[in-house]
Scaffold this active site. Structure first.
Site, PDB file in Angstrom:
ATOM      1  N   ASP A  14       6.607 -15.822 -20.298  1.00 57.13           N
ATOM      2  CA  ASP A  14       7.756 -16.728 -20.144  1.00 57.13           C
ATOM      3  C   ASP A  14       8.737 -16.544 -21.295  1.00 57.13           C
ATOM      4  O   ASP A  14       9.957 -16.469 -21.106  1.00 57.13           O
ATOM      5  CB  ASP A  14       7.307 -18.192 -19.996  1.00 57.13           C
ATOM      6  CG  ASP A  14       6.144 -18.557 -20.900  1.00 57.13           C
ATOM      7  OD1 ASP A  14       5.569 -17.663 -21.548  1.00 57.13           O
ATOM      8  OD2 ASP A  14       5.813 -19.757 -20.986  1.00 57.13           O
ATOM      9  N   TYR A  46      -1.735  -8.246  -7.131  1.00 52.99           N
ATOM     10  CA  TYR A  46      -1.321  -7.592  -5.892  1.00 52.99           C
ATOM     11  C   TYR A  46      -2.486  -6.879  -5.194  1.00 52.99           C
ATOM     12  O   TYR A  46      -2.413  -6.596  -4.007  1.00 52.99           O
ATOM     13  CB  TYR A  46      -0.190  -6.571  -6.154  1.00 52.99           C
ATOM     14  CG  TYR A  46       1.078  -7.190  -6.724  1.00 52.99           C
ATOM     15  CD1 TYR A  46       1.231  -8.558  -6.832  1.00 52.99           C
ATOM     16  CD2 TYR A  46       2.122  -6.397  -7.163  1.00 52.99           C
ATOM     17  CE1 TYR A  46       2.383  -9.121  -7.353  1.00 52.99           C
ATOM     18  CE2 TYR A  46       3.287  -6.945  -7.685  1.00 52.99           C
ATOM     19  CZ  TYR A  46       3.406  -8.324  -7.783  1.00 52.99           C
ATOM     20  OH  TYR A  46       4.548  -8.868  -8.303  1.00 52.99           O
ATOM     21  N   LYS A  55      -0.094 -13.578 -20.746  1.00 47.14           N
ATOM     22  CA  LYS A  55      -0.070 -15.049 -20.667  1.00 47.14           C
ATOM     23  C   LYS A  55      -1.440 -15.503 -21.186  1.00 47.14           C
ATOM     24  O   LYS A  55      -2.206 -16.190 -20.497  1.00 47.14           O
ATOM     25  CB  LYS A  55       0.182 -15.461 -19.199  1.00 47.14           C
ATOM     26  CG  LYS A  55       0.453 -16.926 -19.001  1.00 47.14           C
ATOM     27  CD  LYS A  55       1.791 -17.410 -19.527  1.00 47.14           C
ATOM     28  CE  LYS A  55       1.939 -18.904 -19.336  1.00 47.14           C
ATOM     29  NZ  LYS A  55       3.054 -19.489 -20.105  1.00 47.14           N
ATOM     30  N   ASP A  63      12.712  -5.790 -13.200  1.00 42.55           N
ATOM     31  CA  ASP A  63      13.930  -6.095 -12.439  1.00 42.55           C
ATOM     32  C   ASP A  63      14.892  -6.916 -13.284  1.00 42.55           C
ATOM     33  O   ASP A  63      16.105  -6.714 -13.229  1.00 42.55           O
ATOM     34  CB  ASP A  63      13.596  -6.846 -11.146  1.00 42.55           C
ATOM     35  CG  ASP A  63      13.438  -5.890  -9.978  1.00 42.55           C
ATOM     36  OD1 ASP A  63      13.054  -4.727 -10.227  1.00 42.55           O
ATOM     37  OD2 ASP A  63      13.700  -6.283  -8.828  1.00 42.55           O
ATOM     38  N   ASP A  92       6.527  -6.212 -12.743  1.00 42.98           N
ATOM     39  CA  ASP A  92       7.374  -6.200 -11.552  1.00 42.98           C
ATOM     40  C   ASP A  92       8.594  -7.084 -11.800  1.00 42.98           C
ATOM     41  O   ASP A  92       9.751  -6.682 -11.596  1.00 42.98           O
ATOM     42  CB  ASP A  92       6.548  -6.748 -10.374  1.00 42.98           C
ATOM     43  CG  ASP A  92       7.236  -6.568  -9.043  1.00 42.98           C
ATOM     44  OD1 ASP A  92       8.279  -5.899  -8.998  1.00 42.98           O
ATOM     45  OD2 ASP A  92       6.733  -7.104  -8.041  1.00 42.98           O
TER      46      ASP A  92
END
Ligand code: NAD
Length: 350
Positions: A217, A140, A185, A245, A241
């Protein structure tokens, strides 16, 4: 004296902040904590009054405080403004100006909200997770741009950026179940390989904490099929992020999810949800996420664990007595409004 900048913001913001203030005033009285509260304008209401969602006066106020307590910002009436003037831009500017690199989101399952979750009854019993998301690095904030026929975003992390976030996770894991899940990852990303190296380095300082590494994942899958295995999670910005959620579905309602953004001299406490314009001004909003954010302020800014737990226990007690706002109500609930819910919680603090 703990100086708190209070920014109610837009939509349901003023209602949930008013409710939480009833609770914090009760905490101050019971635990003898000396607060001074200073209200500031922020978000869409600030734009309407002064042309900026984060006016200079508010910037000065927050930088001169010990903590910032925020309601929520945004609403359809500001959606068509230039991106830099929208209330949500004020939020990014606020977090940036405070240097908040660590977003902490507790996600707890309340048995009483069984009818509100998608899992089978009993499956989530005891789930209580704290997610530490890195907040100022990664994709980001990396270099981004367009080429003739494409676009790119860059993920980059320094050792120091990873270290300071991960260490906060270890500190809490040591006080809880001594298990820390680090999510990355590392099979494809170099930044994730660095992440693992730094986690191993910090682990030497906290040798009693057991570390489990998971690829993001697989972590997404595990949060659904076996959420009980998690206690403290540390992860980078974009993974955090998305996963936070996803994990929010465990709590049964957005109205149950508090958050703290830490790392600067002044930390920020706010509910995880938005300004809920659809129910604003109707005394329907659930104030619990905001009230639990106050518990985080007591824990992290005031270092008063007793007071923090008293607020959390008061929430448990009121829910157990069958009270609920509309978003968390089951068939047997006694439905109350924002104000009454806050008063019930305040009255349960002792
Ligand atoms: P939202 O979180 O405001 O609402 C989503 C749904 O959840 C709505 O149906 C709402 O009624 C419900 N809800 C949210 N909080 C609730 C509560 N405390 N009690 C009961 N129900 C609750 O998300 P949205 O509708 O996507 O966004 C509305 C506005 O909020 C937008 O302008 C958005 O940009 C802004 N927003 C602000 C923040 C923030 O201030 N940190 C975060 C997210 C969205």
């Amino acid at each position: 004296m703990i100086k708190v900048a209070v920014l109610p913001g837009d939509g349901i913001g003023p209602e949930i902040v008013d409710g939480a203030m009833v609770v914090i005033n009760k905490v101050a009285e019971v635990f003898g904590i000396d607060f001074s509260f200073h209200y500031g304008q922020f978000g869409g209401v600030a734009y309407d009054a002064s042309g900026s969602p984060f006016p200079e006066e508010t910037r000065k106020l927050v930088l001169d405080s010990d903590a910032v307590f925020l309601g929520s910002v945004g609403g359809p009436q500001w959606d068509n403004l230039d991106r830099t003037l929208r209330p949500e831009s004020g939020l990014l500017a606020l977090r940036k100006s405070l240097g908040l690199y660590c977003n902490l989101r507790p996600v707890k399952y309340y048995n009483l909200l069984e009818s509100k979750v998608i899992w089978k009854p009993g499956y989530l019993d005891g789930v209580d997770i704290v997610i530490f998301r890195e907040l100022t690095g990664g994709a980001y904030f990396g270099e981004k741009g367009r080429t003739d026929d494409g676009a790119y975003d860059t993920i980059s992390y320094t050792r120091e950026e990873i270290y300071r976030l991960v260490e906060r996770g270890f500190e809490l894991a040591q006080k809880r179940k001594k298990v820390l899940h680090s999510i990355d990852k590392a099979n494809v990303l170099e930044t994730s390989r660095l992440w693992r190296e730094v986690v191993a380095e910090v682990n030497q300082k906290y040798p009693d904490v057991k570390v489990e590494h998971l690829y993001v994942d697989n972590a997404a899958l595990q949060l659904v099929i076996n959420p009980k295995q998690f206690d403290v999670i540390v992860t980078e910005n974009m993974f955090g992020d998305i996963l936070s959620d996803q994990a929010a579905s465990i709590a049964g309602s957005l109205g149950m999810l508090p958050s703290a953004s830490l790392g600067g001299k002044v930390n920020l406490y706010e509910p995880s949800h938005g300004s809920a314009p659809d129910i604003a001004g109707e005394d329907k909003a659930n104030p619990i996420a905001t009230i639990l954010s106050i518990a985080l302020m007591l824990r992290f800014t005031c270092s008063n664990e007793h007071a923090a737990q008293a607020v959390e226990k008061a929430v448990d007690k009121v829910l157990a007595a069958g009270y609920a706002t509309g978003d968390i109500a089951g068939p047997e609930s006694k439905i109350v409004g924002t104000k009454e819910m806050a008063e019930l919680i305040a009255n349960s603090i002792n």
